[in-house]
Scaffold this active site. Structure first.
Site, PDB file in Angstrom:
ATOM      1  N   ALA A   8      20.434  32.851  51.263  1.00 25.53           N
ATOM      2  CA  ALA A   8      19.527  33.675  49.810  1.00 25.53           C
ATOM      3  C   ALA A   8      18.334  32.447  49.568  1.00 25.53           C
ATOM      4  O   ALA A   8      17.796  31.608  50.350  1.00 25.53           O
ATOM      5  CB  ALA A   8      20.770  33.052  49.062  1.00 25.53           C
ATOM      6  N   GLN A  48      18.157  30.493  47.227  1.00 24.71           N
ATOM      7  CA  GLN A  48      17.744  29.172  46.953  1.00 24.71           C
ATOM      8  C   GLN A  48      19.113  28.361  47.937  1.00 24.71           C
ATOM      9  O   GLN A  48      19.993  27.499  48.093  1.00 24.71           O
ATOM     10  CB  GLN A  48      18.962  28.714  45.590  1.00 24.71           C
ATOM     11  CG  GLN A  48      17.722  28.759  44.258  1.00 24.71           C
ATOM     12  CD  GLN A  48      17.114  27.676  44.421  1.00 24.71           C
ATOM     13  OE1 GLN A  48      16.814  26.710  44.846  1.00 24.71           O
ATOM     14  NE2 GLN A  48      15.456  28.298  44.558  1.00 24.71           N
ATOM     15  N   SER A  49      19.067  28.652  49.055  1.00 21.95           N
ATOM     16  CA  SER A  49      19.967  28.953  50.926  1.00 21.95           C
ATOM     17  C   SER A  49      19.577  27.299  50.747  1.00 21.95           C
ATOM     18  O   SER A  49      18.637  26.913  51.581  1.00 21.95           O
ATOM     19  CB  SER A  49      19.555  28.968  51.998  1.00 21.95           C
ATOM     20  OG  SER A  49      19.821  28.264  52.891  1.00 21.95           O
ATOM     21  N   ASN A  50      20.633  26.337  51.422  1.00 25.55           N
ATOM     22  CA  ASN A  50      20.454  25.042  51.141  1.00 25.55           C
ATOM     23  C   ASN A  50      20.340  24.630  52.496  1.00 25.55           C
ATOM     24  O   ASN A  50      19.679  24.021  52.983  1.00 25.55           O
ATOM     25  CB  ASN A  50      21.054  23.762  51.200  1.00 25.55           C
ATOM     26  CG  ASN A  50      21.283  24.217  49.500  1.00 25.55           C
ATOM     27  OD1 ASN A  50      20.134  23.284  49.152  1.00 25.55           O
ATOM     28  ND2 ASN A  50      22.848  24.407  48.916  1.00 25.55           N
ATOM     29  N   ALA A  57      18.855  27.041  54.919  1.00 28.88           N
ATOM     30  CA  ALA A  57      17.143  27.511  54.965  1.00 28.88           C
ATOM     31  C   ALA A  57      16.409  25.607  54.847  1.00 28.88           C
ATOM     32  O   ALA A  57      15.493  26.215  55.832  1.00 28.88           O
ATOM     33  CB  ALA A  57      16.895  28.445  54.687  1.00 28.88           C
TER      34      ALA A  57
END
Ligand code: PLP
Length: 348
Positions: free
Chosen positions: A78, A80-82, A84
């Protein structure tokens, strides 16, 4: 930072991406306020990429990737993927190319994690799709394209939650037990946010290996799996097999609580934003509105209602960059305004 040292843990390669142990702090004022002894395991503190739980998984995943000769990382997530963002930061440190396949059209506003992804030099591929299967297909196509161009791509698992990633949290459980022993604290349970299950599975495996220690109480904030307990149990078993630990994990042994996510993954909940604001005021510690704040909200509710006395560990899995993205930013400003407990107020 200098190049990370490679170490071994239970026969597996581990890249030291951040100093450990991460701090274990007694939250004095928060404990007094809710009437239960709370300790915070600070995985939101670290050397790279604004830290968080994904770094522990990446220490094992990236050691394996480098051993395979990877020069490029690909991860889906997503916006706001942490996972990533932590992957992009680790790639920067290791001098690897990093590609993020994100949901939706266009890159949009560079806020929170998405801003950091760009600072870390990741190539962002808006996929034009929303569902995970379509994102995965886009990542597979990209992997083939990059391989055709002579790169050696390594596909990161969703949320960094493969058995290899989960091993990072078995190792973390051992670390926590040592700290609790040093503090002479016998904790009853650990509360943490759970979605893709790697954190939970690793902690469950760690407890089984150590044959003692606090129970693991996962708070489901993603509703990703039809049967989360079964997925976590089999992830724990597969992670165990990688380090020659042959344990069975029953579904009944996996404590996973739902009811704190809100309407869907990423929803703003009043319980979480209130818990974040209270903890920030009393401890100077910031949780996030998608993951850690929801686990914290669940813990504070159980403490306030007398369902737990403690000592209890809140495993702070990080995620704070989302606080600086809309619509979370706005919700947190409102929660800060509503927080009753000012810094000078007596606990009670
Ligand atoms: C900040 C944060 N906490 C907790 C989790 C949940 O961890 P897991 O995916 O291992 O269940 C995530 C996953 O993205 C996360 O980013």
């Amino acid at each position: 930072m200098v190049s990370p040292t490679e170490r071994e843990w239970r026969g597996l390669r581990r890249l030291e991406l951040t100093p450990t142990p991460t701090p274990l702090d007694r939250a004095e004022r928060l404990s007094d306020h809710v009437g239960a002894e709370i300790w915070i395991k600070r995985d939101d503190v670290g050397a790279i990429g604004v830290a968080g739980n994904k770094i522990r998984k990446l220490e094992f995943l990236l050691a394996a990737a480098l051993a395979e000769g990877a020069d490029t990382l690909i991860i889906v997530g997503a916006r706001q993927s942490n996972a990533a963002r932590a992957t992009a930061a680790s790639a920067a440190l290791l001098g690897l190319e990093c590609h993020l396949v994100v949901d939706g059209d266009g890159v949009g506003a560079a806020e929170g994690n998405l801003l950091l992804d760009q600072l870390f030099g990741a190539v962002i591929h808006p996929s034009g799709v929303q569902d995970w299967a379509a994102l995965e297909r886009r990542a597979r196509d990209l992997e083939e394209e990059l391989a055709r161009d002579g790169r050696h791509p390594f596909r990161m698992p969703v949320g960094c939650s493969s058995p290899m990633g989960a091993v990072g949290f078995a190792c973390a459980y051992e670390e926590l037990l040592q700290q609790l022993d040093e503090e002479q604290v016998v904790a009853e349970s650990i509360y943490h946010a759970s979605t893709s299950g790697g954190t939970h599975a690793g902690l469950v495996l760690g407890r089984k290996m150590m044959q003692r220690g606090p129970r693991i109480h996962g708070i489901d904030v993603g509703d990703l799996y039809e049967d989360a307990a079964e997925t976590i149990a089999s992830l724990a078993r597969e992670a165990g097999a990688l380090i020659a630990v042959d344990h069975e994990f029953s579904v009944e042994a996996v404590e996973i609580e739902s009811g704190h996510m809100g309407r869907c993954y990423g929803s703003i909940t009043e319980q979480a934003t209130a818990a974040i604001a209270l903890t920030a005021r009393l401890e100077g510690v910031v949780a996030d509105p998608v993951y850690s704040g929801k686990a914290l909200g669940a813990l504070l509710e159980d403490a306030t209602r007398g369902r737990i006395k403690g000592p209890v560990v809140f495993w702070h899995t990080g995620g704070t960059p989302a606080c600086f993205a809309m619509p979370y930013q706005e919700a947190l400003v409102a929660a800060a305004g509503a927080a009753e407990s000012g810094p000078g107020e007596q606990p009670g």
